[in-house]
Design a protein around this motif. Structure first.
Motif, short mmCIF file in Angstrom:
data_model
loop_
_atom_site.label_atom_id
_atom_site.label_comp_id
_atom_site.label_asym_id
_atom_site.label_seq_id
_atom_site.Cartn_x
_atom_site.Cartn_y
_atom_site.Cartn_z
N UNK A 45 0.78 -1.23 0.00
CA UNK A 45 0.00 0.00 0.00
C UNK A 45 0.81 1.28 0.00
N UNK A 46 2.12 1.18 -0.14
CA UNK A 46 2.96 2.38 -0.17
C UNK A 46 2.61 3.23 -1.40
N UNK A 47 2.75 4.54 -1.26
CA UNK A 47 2.39 5.46 -2.32
C UNK A 47 3.39 5.39 -3.47
N UNK A 48 2.86 5.31 -4.71
CA UNK A 48 3.69 5.24 -5.90
C UNK A 48 3.07 6.11 -7.00
N UNK A 49 3.88 6.58 -7.96
CA UNK A 49 3.31 7.27 -9.13
C UNK A 49 2.31 6.35 -9.82
N UNK A 50 1.33 6.93 -10.50
CA UNK A 50 0.33 6.11 -11.19
C UNK A 50 0.96 5.24 -12.27
N UNK A 51 2.00 5.76 -12.93
CA UNK A 51 2.67 4.99 -13.97
C UNK A 51 3.89 5.72 -14.49
N UNK A 73 4.16 -4.18 -11.95
CA UNK A 73 4.04 -4.90 -13.22
C UNK A 73 4.63 -4.05 -14.34
N UNK A 74 5.22 -4.73 -15.34
CA UNK A 74 5.89 -4.02 -16.43
C UNK A 74 5.40 -4.53 -17.79
N UNK A 75 4.99 -3.60 -18.64
CA UNK A 75 4.60 -3.89 -20.01
C UNK A 75 5.75 -3.48 -20.95
N UNK A 76 6.16 -4.39 -21.83
CA UNK A 76 7.24 -4.12 -22.78
C UNK A 76 6.64 -4.06 -24.19
N UNK A 77 7.01 -3.04 -24.96
CA UNK A 77 6.50 -2.86 -26.32
C UNK A 77 7.68 -2.70 -27.26
N UNK A 78 7.75 -3.56 -28.28
CA UNK A 78 8.87 -3.60 -29.22
C UNK A 78 8.79 -2.49 -30.26
N UNK A 79 9.95 -1.89 -30.57
CA UNK A 79 10.03 -0.89 -31.65
C UNK A 79 10.89 -1.39 -32.81
N UNK A 80 12.09 -1.89 -32.53
CA UNK A 80 12.94 -2.40 -33.60
C UNK A 80 14.03 -3.29 -33.00
N UNK A 81 14.62 -4.14 -33.86
CA UNK A 81 15.69 -5.02 -33.42
C UNK A 81 15.18 -6.30 -32.80
N UNK A 82 16.05 -6.91 -31.97
CA UNK A 82 15.70 -8.21 -31.37
C UNK A 82 16.45 -8.39 -30.06
N UNK A 151 9.86 0.09 -25.50
CA UNK A 151 9.34 0.94 -24.43
C UNK A 151 8.93 0.04 -23.27
N UNK A 152 9.09 0.54 -22.06
CA UNK A 152 8.61 -0.14 -20.86
C UNK A 152 7.65 0.78 -20.13
N UNK A 153 6.49 0.25 -19.80
CA UNK A 153 5.49 0.97 -19.01
C UNK A 153 5.31 0.22 -17.69
N UNK A 154 5.54 0.90 -16.58
CA UNK A 154 5.50 0.27 -15.26
C UNK A 154 4.29 0.81 -14.49
N UNK A 155 3.48 -0.11 -13.94
CA UNK A 155 2.23 0.24 -13.24
C UNK A 155 2.11 -0.54 -11.94
N UNK A 156 1.93 0.13 -10.80
CA UNK A 156 2.18 1.55 -10.56
C UNK A 156 3.62 1.91 -10.91
N UNK A 157 3.91 3.20 -10.98
CA UNK A 157 5.17 3.66 -11.51
C UNK A 157 6.41 3.16 -10.78
N UNK A 158 7.51 3.15 -11.53
CA UNK A 158 8.80 2.65 -11.03
C UNK A 158 9.38 3.59 -9.98
N UNK A 159 9.87 3.00 -8.89
CA UNK A 159 10.69 3.71 -7.90
C UNK A 159 11.81 2.77 -7.48
N UNK A 160 12.92 3.33 -7.06
CA UNK A 160 14.10 2.53 -6.74
C UNK A 160 13.83 1.53 -5.61
N UNK A 161 12.99 1.92 -4.68
CA UNK A 161 12.72 1.04 -3.53
C UNK A 161 12.10 -0.30 -3.94
N UNK A 162 11.49 -0.34 -5.12
CA UNK A 162 10.82 -1.56 -5.58
C UNK A 162 11.71 -2.43 -6.46
N UNK A 163 12.97 -2.07 -6.59
CA UNK A 163 13.90 -2.76 -7.49
C UNK A 163 14.87 -3.62 -6.68
#
Length: 198
Positions: A45-51, A73-82, A151-163
């Motif tokens: 329940x700690x406060x985090x950015x929305x995304x 949770x992290x969503x990854x979206x491909x742009x180019x390469x492999x 691209x990576x979209x992190x929900x709720x938003x990324x903070x160092x404490x969660x890494x």
């Protein structure tokens, strides 16, 4: 000969996207942080950015993303390469640790994916395929057009404490002390400076 569509060379991606070295390996720039905060269900329940959203690039000069975990949770979206992704799901109840392999890329006929979801509290690492790096090294391809931009979209938003980085001790714990099962992942657990190969 190019291995895949790579419209812009790495030097331009670095310049135009204003990429910086990422402490996991690779390069990144944060492009969005949603205003407002929410209680995170993944962090007691700690406060985090929305995304939050970033560009993330692996190239031949930094082809690894070290094994780590995000509580969000992290969503990854491909742009180019492999790039190759390894996901390790921790054991739950009577079920042992589970490993998944995915290739982010544009060729769906080869099973490559353009989207990849990493749930909360799953260990994750990425790398440019060894064969792709060898192709460039042997003169078969342009190093400027070998890599992977996502691209990576992190929900709720990324903070160092969660890494967290995965350590050798924690890796063995995931596989109940079985060194043979843990062995394939030792290289991507090491700090970048200690790795033996590309």
């Amino acid at each position: 000969m190019s291995l895949y569509a790579y419209p812009e060379p790495n030097s331009l991606l670095h310049k135009n996207l204003k990429l910086e070295q990422h402490f996991e390996g690779g390069y990144f720039v944060q492009t969005e942080i949603l205003s407002g905060e929410v209680p995170s269900p993944y962090a007691e329940g700690a406060s985090r950015p929305m995304g939050t959203q970033i560009y993330y690039l692996l190239d031949p000069n930094s082809p690894w993303g070290r094994m780590h975990m995000n509580r969000s949770a992290t969503f990854h979206v491909h742009h180019c390469g492999r790039s190759e992704y390894t996901l390790i799901y921790p054991p739950t109840g009577d079920s042992p640790a589970r490993v998944e392999y995915h290739v982010m890329g544009a060729n769906s006929e080869l099973g490559e994916v353009k989207q990849l979801f990493a749930p909360s509290n799953v260990w994750k690492a990425s790398r440019i395929p060894v064969a792709d790096l060898a192709h460039a090294k042997e003169g078969g391809g342009d190093r400027e057009r070998i890599g992977c931009l996502i691209s990576e979209v992190v929900v709720p938003g990324w903070v160092m404490e969660d890494h967290a980085f995965l350590t050798k001790e924690k890796l063995l714990e995931l596989f109940a002390g079985d060194e043979e099962k843990a062995k394939p992942f030792l290289e991507i657990v090491k700090p970048l400076a200690e790795r033996s190969g590309p």
